[in-house]
Design an enzyme around this catalytic site. Structure first.
Site, PDB file in Angstrom:
ATOM      1  N   HIS A  33      31.136  13.370   3.367  1.00  0.00           N
ATOM      2  CA  HIS A  33      31.962  13.810   2.248  1.00  0.00           C
ATOM      3  C   HIS A  33      31.862  12.794   1.121  1.00  0.00           C
ATOM      4  O   HIS A  33      32.026  11.588   1.336  1.00  0.00           O
ATOM      5  CB  HIS A  33      33.415  13.962   2.689  1.00  0.00           C
ATOM      6  N   ARG A  50      40.821  22.617   3.057  1.00  0.00           N
ATOM      7  CA  ARG A  50      39.575  21.917   3.294  1.00  0.00           C
ATOM      8  C   ARG A  50      38.425  22.847   3.681  1.00  0.00           C
ATOM      9  O   ARG A  50      37.381  22.375   4.113  1.00  0.00           O
ATOM     10  CB  ARG A  50      39.780  20.866   4.404  1.00  0.00           C
ATOM     11  N   GLU A 108      30.034   9.470   8.712  1.00  0.00           N
ATOM     12  CA  GLU A 108      30.241   9.791  10.125  1.00  0.00           C
ATOM     13  C   GLU A 108      28.946   9.635  10.912  1.00  0.00           C
ATOM     14  O   GLU A 108      27.849   9.860  10.387  1.00  0.00           O
ATOM     15  CB  GLU A 108      30.780  11.221  10.266  1.00  0.00           C
ATOM     16  N   GLU A 166      32.714   9.246   3.046  1.00  0.00           N
ATOM     17  CA  GLU A 166      33.223   9.194   4.411  1.00  0.00           C
ATOM     18  C   GLU A 166      32.007   9.343   5.319  1.00  0.00           C
ATOM     19  O   GLU A 166      31.457  10.428   5.454  1.00  0.00           O
ATOM     20  CB  GLU A 166      34.226  10.315   4.661  1.00  0.00           C
ATOM     21  N   ARG A 205      32.231  18.359   0.056  1.00  0.00           N
ATOM     22  CA  ARG A 205      32.236  18.315   1.515  1.00  0.00           C
ATOM     23  C   ARG A 205      30.921  18.793   2.129  1.00  0.00           C
ATOM     24  O   ARG A 205      30.783  18.864   3.351  1.00  0.00           O
ATOM     25  CB  ARG A 205      33.391  19.165   2.043  1.00  0.00           C
ATOM     26  N   ASP A 237       0.837  -1.185   0.000  1.00  0.00           N
ATOM     27  CA  ASP A 237       0.000   0.000   0.000  1.00  0.00           C
ATOM     28  C   ASP A 237       0.877   1.242   0.000  1.00  0.00           C
ATOM     29  O   ASP A 237       1.397   1.654   1.035  1.00  0.00           O
ATOM     30  CB  ASP A 237      -0.915  -0.021   1.234  1.00  0.00           C
ATOM     31  N   GLU A 274      33.870   7.384  12.282  1.00  0.00           N
ATOM     32  CA  GLU A 274      33.824   7.403  10.819  1.00  0.00           C
ATOM     33  C   GLU A 274      34.233   6.040  10.284  1.00  0.00           C
ATOM     34  O   GLU A 274      35.182   5.422  10.775  1.00  0.00           O
ATOM     35  CB  GLU A 274      34.762   8.467  10.260  1.00  0.00           C
ATOM     36  N   GLU A 333      36.362   9.914  15.347  1.00  0.00           N
ATOM     37  CA  GLU A 333      36.399  11.250  14.745  1.00  0.00           C
ATOM     38  C   GLU A 333      36.693  12.319  15.809  1.00  0.00           C
ATOM     39  O   GLU A 333      37.055  11.997  16.935  1.00  0.00           O
ATOM     40  CB  GLU A 333      35.078  11.536  14.012  1.00  0.00           C
ATOM     41  N   GLU A 350      36.087  15.862  -4.303  1.00  0.00           N
ATOM     42  CA  GLU A 350      35.476  15.621  -2.991  1.00  0.00           C
ATOM     43  C   GLU A 350      34.503  16.756  -2.686  1.00  0.00           C
ATOM     44  O   GLU A 350      34.899  17.912  -2.581  1.00  0.00           O
ATOM     45  CB  GLU A 350      36.542  15.550  -1.891  1.00  0.00           C
TER      46      GLU A 350
END
Length: 451
Positions: free
Chosen positions: A275, A346, A164, A162, A365, A84, A226, A219, A363
């Site tokens: 990430h 970063r 976490e 990655e 982030r 359903d 992580e 972490e 990457e």
């Protein structure tokens, strides 16, 4: 995305609640051909499976399932199990309620824990309408459409994440607290990281389910962990993310703990990100890598980055869907707050790790683990492909801390801020005709309604 050329690290240690293998974790036919129904039925028999879970996701990324006993296995594999759809938030109205679950046989896996000697397996399903058409509100179908768009351009996306999460203690009545079982920090180990026993059991369960876990560690924040698993084609990565969340919560509960993927559960501590590492391939060649370029970055990569930057503000409501998500996206932590890219630091939204050769990747982030994996990956892939089609050139990379830039320097780099809260993010999404097309009218409206 960890370097695929690296050897897989030695097996992690085992905790006290090591899940036992209950049979073949998955079936993968030679040459990437989907296994047959007969092969899956035989695997179910060999693993002594008594119950089969037909798994799917709602628009918010919450795992749902219909479980069938042994007598219904053949019917389930034939895609004849109905449910359903009006009972699922964001799916269909009651007058359109009959939905069909079409299992993807490549996703067959036996859960590595047994209840009363009766094995349990799962198949991830695509949701179809009663007449067999793909359901427009199925998040997995949204991602499949973008995979088809990439294929038309000659590309295949591989993605890794990655992932976490936090582990919290429970009260005697089982309700969760915000108290962590450890005082660990980045890369700490016993005795400050008492959560490592739980983390090892999670890794063991993932290994039994066929994951290729590459690293696992504590972490930055107390109680934060992580786990990284090897990059795969983007649909497999989305499937594994949904499975990962289920496994983490299940193993944590076995230890009397509560696992959460809330982006910012503790004020003043680091938040949890997701990430996302991405690379486009033409056949077996990485289309992001150009050995003739001084930075080894191809035009395809630059245009992909250009597309991500161009659409980032409009897809933030998908990759960061909670009010709590924007408590993570603040200055002073590693989470991004600006629409920019870099090769060396970063702080921006996008990082391109320098000189990776055939492992060149992007990457992103921005996303957090509360996002629906299928939708989050779909909007990122779509944005990157749009950049390739339009040959969108990104601004110059910002290779120093953006927080230290003057107003003039920010203008020169064309740096915008990400949405500051969910309301602003939803406004950006609402104005984007491109994101409406990517998500489809049904999912687009449901994402807006959910916010």
């Amino acid at each position: 995305m960890p370097d695929s050329a690296k050897k897989r690290p030695a097996s992690a240690g085992r905790g006290d609640v090591r899940p036992a293998r209950t049979g073949t974790p998955g079936l993968h036919a030679a040459g990437g051909v989907e296994p047959t129904r007969e092969a899956v039925l035989e695997a179910l028999k060999q693993a002594n499976v008594h119950f089969l879970r037909l798994q799917f996701c709602d628009v918010m990324g919450i795992i749902k399932n219909v479980e069938v006993p042994q007598g219904q296995f053949e019917k389930a594999l034939a895609g004849e199990v109905m449910f359903d759809g009006s009972a699922i938030e964001g799916f269909v109205r009651i007058e359109e309620s009959d939905m069909r679950l079409q299992p993807d046989l490549n996703t067959f896996a036996v859960f590595p824990w047994v209840a009363s000697g009766k094995g349990v397996a799962r198949l991830i399903c695509d949701v179809h309408t009663a007449d067999g058409r793909p359901f427009a509100g199925d998040p997995r179908w949204v991602l499949r459409r973008q995979i088809e768009q990439a294929e038309r351009l000659g590309f295949r996306l591989e993605a890794g994440v990655e992932a976490e999460f936090f582990l919290f203690q429970r009260r005697e009545d089982g309700s969760p607290t915000v108290f962590t079982p450890d005082a660990g920090g980045y890369f700490d180990l016993t005795p400050v990281d008492v959560g490592e026993v739980v983390r090892r059991d999670i890794v063991s369960a993932l290994d039994a389910l066929g994951f290729d876990v590459e690293t696992a560690h504590h972490e930055v924040a107390p109680g934060q962990h992580e786990i990284d698993f090897r990059h795969e084609d983007v649909l497999t990565t989305a499937d594994r993310l949904t499975t990962f969340k289920f496994v983490v919560r299940s193993i944590a509960a076995q230890h009397g703990l509560h696992a959460t993927f809330m982006p910012k559960p503790i004020n003043g501590q680091a938040g949890s990100g997701l990430h996302t590492h991405q690379a486009l391939y033409r056949g077996e060649e990485n289309a992001f890598y150009d050995p003739s370029d001084p930075e080894e970055m191809s035009a395809v990569l630059r245009h992909y980055v250009g597309g991500l930057l161009r659409h980032a503000r409009s897809f933030t409501a998908v990759t960061n869907p909670l009010v709590n998500s924007y408590k993570r996206l603040v200055s002073g932590y590693e989470a991004p707050v600006n629409v920019a890219w870099s090769q060396q630091n970063r702080s921006p939204l996008i990082r391109v790790p320098g000189r990776q050769g055939a492992q060149t990747r992007v990457e992103v982030r921005l996303p957090d683990p509360s996002a629906n994996p299928y939708l989050a990956l779909a909007v990122q892939l779509a944005a990157g492909l749009d950049g390739i089609r339009r040959k969108v050139e990104p601004p110059e990379p910002v290779n120093k801390d953006i927080q230290e830039l003057s107003v003039r320097e920010r203008r020169r780099h064309r740096i915008q801020q990400l949405p500051r809260d969910l309301g602003e993010a939803l406004d950006q999404l609402r104005r984007s005709a491109f994101m409406r097309e990517v998500l489809g009218d049904h999912v687009f409206q449901q994402v807006l309604n959910a916010g």
